[in-house]
Design a protein around this motif. Structure first.
Motif, short mmCIF file in Angstrom:
data_model
loop_
_atom_site.label_atom_id
_atom_site.label_comp_id
_atom_site.label_asym_id
_atom_site.label_seq_id
_atom_site.Cartn_x
_atom_site.Cartn_y
_atom_site.Cartn_z
N GLN A 1 -42.29 0.47 38.21
CA GLN A 1 -41.63 -0.53 39.64
C GLN A 1 -40.04 -0.91 38.73
OE1 GLN A 1 -43.54 -1.95 41.29
NE2 GLN A 1 -42.22 -2.75 43.00
N VAL A 2 -40.01 -0.68 38.11
CA VAL A 2 -38.05 -0.36 37.57
C VAL A 2 -38.10 1.01 37.94
CG1 VAL A 2 -36.08 -0.11 36.13
CG2 VAL A 2 -38.59 -1.85 35.84
N ALA A 3 -38.38 1.91 37.39
CA ALA A 3 -38.20 3.39 37.57
C ALA A 3 -38.54 3.73 39.25
CB ALA A 3 -39.04 4.31 37.38
N LEU A 4 -39.40 3.82 40.16
CA LEU A 4 -39.92 3.47 41.49
C LEU A 4 -38.43 3.49 42.68
CD1 LEU A 4 -42.78 2.97 42.34
CD2 LEU A 4 -41.96 5.15 42.13
N GLU A 5 -37.32 2.62 41.70
CA GLU A 5 -36.15 2.40 42.63
C GLU A 5 -35.33 4.30 43.06
OE1 GLU A 5 -33.91 -1.18 40.49
OE2 GLU A 5 -35.64 -2.62 40.84
#
Length: 318
Positions: A32-36
């Motif tokens: 979720q964090v990296a997909l930003e």
């Protein structure tokens, strides 16, 4: 020697399975964090590529050597495709369109796919009524834990939901395919390294064509930390445990981990972030526990033990 028919897991195997569920439960947060900042294929490529670097450095330090030969590396390529390249891309893409809770429920169909596939494709992991019932009860437990609200989205974004189901089917096939590495005499650490190395070879050219990563802006510290976490913990370490469990407990027991991932995520939220446990979480955990016991064979073994007891003590606690 292959695992026993419908193998009942030992305490160390259960401990490894619980640890694996925590490592994979954390992957949803890292993703979720990296997909930003990163597109899906690039994120998946970084995940397996960094894990490959880590494991290929650890293998010689452990006194092992990577196996060679076309037969072994064709098996690594097949495992990398089924267990990494296909499901990772499908789930990460699916998470961009549907809620993570719904994705968790759909991903928890993996043991059901495994029970059915193992029945037709193996001689020592046959389907039983208790295994199928346990799979359905465990799936119900995941749905109860995640909550009814996410089911409101069932039917919308149908392609994304089919993608996550396709990932679950791919994981099931990978669990059965991966049984061959023990027969080939390849240690779990070397198998994990070979799998993620093969996955990297598959994904790098795809990422270069699809995402053109050199055109992306430099990600921030949080994204870099998430990528390192998902590579080192949720991939490199997780797959060493994965292949250890697969070698001794079999594919059906191994893929019970998909029931435990939501449990790990919710308990981590309660312990680390102070989130509140609702009654539905407790009920869902109880259902998952019953499902795990049924698939693992403990309920069946308990029933046989009770039947063997003399009639005068069958009604007592044991």
């Amino acid at each position: 020697m292959p695992p026993a028919v419908n193998h009942t897991m030992s305490a160390p195997e259960w401990a490894m399975l619980l640890c694996l569920s925590v490592l994979w439960g954390g992957s949803f947060f890292f993703t979720q964090v990296a997909l930003e900042a990163l597109p899906p294929v690039t994120l998946v490529t970084l995940r397996v590529g960094l894990a490959a670097l880590i494991l290929n450095a650890v293998v010689p330090l452990s006194g092992l050597a990577m196996p060679r030969g076309a037969r072994v590396w064709s098996a690594f390529l097949g495992m990398g495709l089924l267990n990494n390249a296909v499901p990772f891309c499908l789930i990460v893409w699916g998470q961009t369109h549907i809620a993570s809770g719904l994705a968790a429920i759909l991903n928890a169909t993996t043991p059901l796919f495994t029970v059915v596939a193992a029945h037709f494709l193996t001689a020592d992991e046959r389907m039983t009524g208790s295994r199928m019932a346990g799979g359905l009860v465990g799936l119900a437990g995941v749905a109860v834990m995640v909550g009814p609200a996410v089911l409101a989205g069932l039917g919308a974004d149908l392609l994304a939901q089919v993608a996550v189901l396709g990932a679950a089917l791919s994981y099931a096939c990978a669990g059965l395919f991966g049984r061959r590495f023990r027969r080939m005499g390849i240690p779990p650490l070397a198998t994990a390294a070979g799998q993620v190395s093969a996955s990297t070879l598959i994904l790098v050219p795809i990422a270069l064509v699809v995402d053109r990563p050199w055109t992306l802006p430099m990600p921030g510290a949080a994204v870099v930390g998430a990528v390192v976490g998902i590579a080192a913990l949720s991939t490199a370490l997780a797959y060493v445990l994965y292949f250890r469990i697969l070698a001794t407990a079999g594919a059906t027991n191994l893929l019970l981990v998909t029931f435990l991932i939501p449990v790990s995520a919710i308990l981590l939220g309660a312990v680390v972030l102070g989130e509140r446990l609702d009654p539905r979480h407790i009920v869902g955990m109880a259902l998952i526990g019953c499902g795990l016991a049924a698939i693992d064979g403990r309920l069946r073994a308990f029933g046989r033990t009770r039947r063997r007891l003399p009639p005068e003590i069958q009604g007592r606690d044991i």
